[in-house]
Design an enzyme around this catalytic site. Structure first.
Site, PDB file in Angstrom:
ATOM      1  N   ASP A  34     -11.204  36.392 -16.329  1.00  0.00           N
ATOM      2  CA  ASP A  34     -10.562  35.131 -16.700  1.00  0.00           C
ATOM      3  C   ASP A  34     -11.177  34.640 -18.002  1.00  0.00           C
ATOM      4  O   ASP A  34     -12.389  34.427 -18.081  1.00  0.00           O
ATOM      5  CB  ASP A  34     -10.756  34.085 -15.595  1.00  0.00           C
ATOM      6  CG  ASP A  34     -10.111  32.751 -15.946  1.00  0.00           C
ATOM      7  OD1 ASP A  34      -8.878  32.713 -16.054  1.00  0.00           O
ATOM      8  OD2 ASP A  34     -10.848  31.757 -16.121  1.00  0.00           O
ATOM      9  N   GLU A  79      -5.231  38.619 -17.771  1.00  0.00           N
ATOM     10  CA  GLU A  79      -4.063  37.766 -17.635  1.00  0.00           C
ATOM     11  C   GLU A  79      -3.378  37.636 -18.986  1.00  0.00           C
ATOM     12  O   GLU A  79      -4.038  37.483 -20.017  1.00  0.00           O
ATOM     13  CB  GLU A  79      -4.483  36.386 -17.123  1.00  0.00           C
ATOM     14  CG  GLU A  79      -3.321  35.479 -16.780  1.00  0.00           C
ATOM     15  CD  GLU A  79      -3.780  34.145 -16.230  1.00  0.00           C
ATOM     16  OE1 GLU A  79      -2.933  33.392 -15.732  1.00  0.00           O
ATOM     17  OE2 GLU A  79      -4.994  33.858 -16.307  1.00  0.00           O
ATOM     18  N   CYS A 117      -6.618  29.669  -3.388  1.00  0.00           N
ATOM     19  CA  CYS A 117      -7.951  30.061  -2.931  1.00  0.00           C
ATOM     20  C   CYS A 117      -8.021  31.577  -2.830  1.00  0.00           C
ATOM     21  O   CYS A 117      -7.156  32.205  -2.197  1.00  0.00           O
ATOM     22  CB  CYS A 117      -8.252  29.400  -1.586  1.00  0.00           C
ATOM     23  SG  CYS A 117      -9.871  29.855  -0.896  1.00  0.00           S
ATOM     24  N   CYS A 139      -8.773  32.639   1.256  1.00  0.00           N
ATOM     25  CA  CYS A 139      -7.785  32.503   2.333  1.00  0.00           C
ATOM     26  C   CYS A 139      -6.351  32.468   1.829  1.00  0.00           C
ATOM     27  O   CYS A 139      -5.415  32.629   2.624  1.00  0.00           O
ATOM     28  CB  CYS A 139      -8.069  31.256   3.161  1.00  0.00           C
ATOM     29  SG  CYS A 139      -7.858  29.697   2.238  1.00  0.00           S
ATOM     30  N   CYS A 162     -11.689  24.063  -0.822  1.00  0.00           N
ATOM     31  CA  CYS A 162     -10.480  24.492  -0.134  1.00  0.00           C
ATOM     32  C   CYS A 162     -10.345  23.735   1.191  1.00  0.00           C
ATOM     33  O   CYS A 162     -11.282  23.690   1.996  1.00  0.00           O
ATOM     34  CB  CYS A 162     -10.514  25.998   0.112  1.00  0.00           C
ATOM     35  SG  CYS A 162      -9.031  26.639   0.932  1.00  0.00           S
ATOM     36  N   CYS A 170     -10.100  26.806   4.353  1.00  0.00           N
ATOM     37  CA  CYS A 170     -11.285  27.548   4.810  1.00  0.00           C
ATOM     38  C   CYS A 170     -12.582  26.797   4.563  1.00  0.00           C
ATOM     39  O   CYS A 170     -13.647  27.227   5.041  1.00  0.00           O
ATOM     40  CB  CYS A 170     -11.340  28.916   4.136  1.00  0.00           C
ATOM     41  SG  CYS A 170     -11.500  28.851   2.337  1.00  0.00           S
ATOM     42  N   ASP A 207     -13.154  29.018 -12.558  1.00  0.00           N
ATOM     43  CA  ASP A 207     -12.982  30.239 -13.347  1.00  0.00           C
ATOM     44  C   ASP A 207     -13.240  31.492 -12.512  1.00  0.00           C
ATOM     45  O   ASP A 207     -12.504  32.483 -12.628  1.00  0.00           O
ATOM     46  CB  ASP A 207     -13.925  30.206 -14.555  1.00  0.00           C
ATOM     47  CG  ASP A 207     -13.610  29.058 -15.492  1.00  0.00           C
ATOM     48  OD1 ASP A 207     -12.442  28.644 -15.546  1.00  0.00           O
ATOM     49  OD2 ASP A 207     -14.539  28.565 -16.174  1.00  0.00           O
TER      50      ASP A 207
END
Length: 384
Positions: free
Chosen positions: A185, A268, A321, A324, A340, A343, A350
């Site tokens: 990333d 990406e 996330c 999960c 989250c 979870c 990042d």
């Protein structure tokens, strides 16, 4: 597979004069051919242009000095113009991928200069390189050439540095990697965050950038074609080169390390042209060199037999996330960590995005819609 090997050299005073004369002739041939193409309704072929602007021009008094330099770089200049026009026409018709290519422009004396020699115009002689009608120049051989070069380009940048750029053929060398895959990333504060938890901090360009902006304001106040303006212009070019060299060194080392250690590299697809429209972040984004890093990773992967993947820019990598698959939606850039609700894991923004990039690139995705339904059910059971 073709590659470029670039070396710096320091010409003598006589060689500088010969190289300057060569650059001037190459520039004049390019500009004459471009002016002729603009006057005519139909663009002539490369062979016809060479007959007019090189062979025919040598027989006139105005361009008789074209015979003082080698004809090989002059022919290559016309061939390069022909390639520039083909790229422009293909870009207009939609046959060329990537961003649109503009119409060829006239060359300036103050811009970087180059002249390319094909086989017959140069030869390797010991530790030196013979250039036709220039002599033997001695580059600094920082590494050996892997094969016989097919061409060499003499380059002089805006800071008056001289380089020799060789085009050689290299063979890809497949090798085993330590890790199977990695997701990366890219960011501004931290240049790259990897899915394995590693981070790469980019060098700071703030001091050099402030000097450049200060000198550019000084350059704007100085009269044109003055000696002091030329000195300021060269000093600004040296600062720009220092920034570019620092960035290239960092990107080369980082891309080499990543490609050597991982079999599959996933990045990406970023909309850089759209992101730089943000006036507050445009300068910082432009200085990072994200596309250059992507290009280096792709070339290194091809060289070492690695697999390079680029996922879609529309993947919500920072909204899900990585443990999960629960989707929490868009969050502000100032929020660097997220807790989250499904979870209970606190995710670094990042690092979580890097893990999602690696999962999408390898074909492993969470069913975040199901995770959202499970989270809503848990909430309902608690209220009851």
């Amino acid at each position: 597979m073709k590659a470029r090997y670039r070396y710096r050299f320091y010409p003598t005073s006589q060689q500088k004069q010969s190289i300057a004369q060569l650059f001037g002739c190459v520039r004049v041939v390019w500009n004459d051919a471009l002016a002729l193409c603009k006057q005519l309704d139909k663009k002539p072929s490369s062979a016809d242009l060479q007959k007019i602007v090189i062979t025919g021009a040598k027989n006139t008094e105005e361009r008789a000095w074209l015979g003082d330099v080698s004809c090989v770089p002059l022919q290559q200049s016309v061939a390069d113009l022909d390639v520039a026009f083909k790229n422009f026409f293909n870009s207009c018709k939609g046959k060329r991928k990537g961003s649109k290519v503009g119409h060829p422009k006239f060359k300036k004396r103050t811009s970087s200069q180059s002249a390319r020699f094909r086989i017959g115009g140069f030869s390797l002689k010991g530790d030196g390189v013979y250039l036709a009608k220039i002599g033997i120049v001695s580059p600094i051989w920082s590494r050996e050439l892997p094969s016989e070069p097919s061409s060499v380009t003499v380059i002089k940048d805006c800071a008056n540095r001289y380089f020799l750029s060789f085009v050689v053929e290299i063979q890809p060398i497949p090798s085993e990697a330590k890790n199977s895959s990695i997701g990366i990333d890219l960011g501004i504060q931290t240049f790259a965050v990897m899915s394995n938890g590693e981070k790469a901090e980019s060098p700071s360009y703030k001091k050099l950038d402030r000097k450049v902006r200060k000198l550019q304001r000084k350059l704007a106040r100085q009269p044109r074609d003055s000696k002091r303006r030329n000195v300021t212009r060269i000093f600004i070019a040296k600062l720009h080169n220092k920034i570019a060299d620092t960035r290239k060194d960092f990107l080369h080392k980082l891309s080499t390390k990543i490609v050597n250690e991982n079999q599959v590299i996933v990045l990406e697809d970023l909309n850089v042209s759209g992101m730089v429209k943000n006036r507050k972040l445009s300068r910082a984004i432009s200085q990072q060199g994200w596309y250059e890093f992507r290009t280096l990773c792709e070339r290194q992967s091809e060289k070492l037999g690695r697999e390079f993947k680029v996922i879609s820019r529309w993947e919500p990598t920072s909204q899900i996330c990585s443990d999960c698959g629960f989707k929490w939606g868009k969050i502000d850039l100032s929020i660097r960590s997220v807790l989250c609700l499904n979870c209970g894991t606190e995710q670094d923004r990042d690092e979580n995005a890097a893990k999602n990039i690696a999962q999408v690139g390898m074909g492993n995705r969470h069913d975040y819609k199901r995770a959202q339904r499970d989270c809503q059910t848990m909430k309902g059971s608690r209220t009851l």
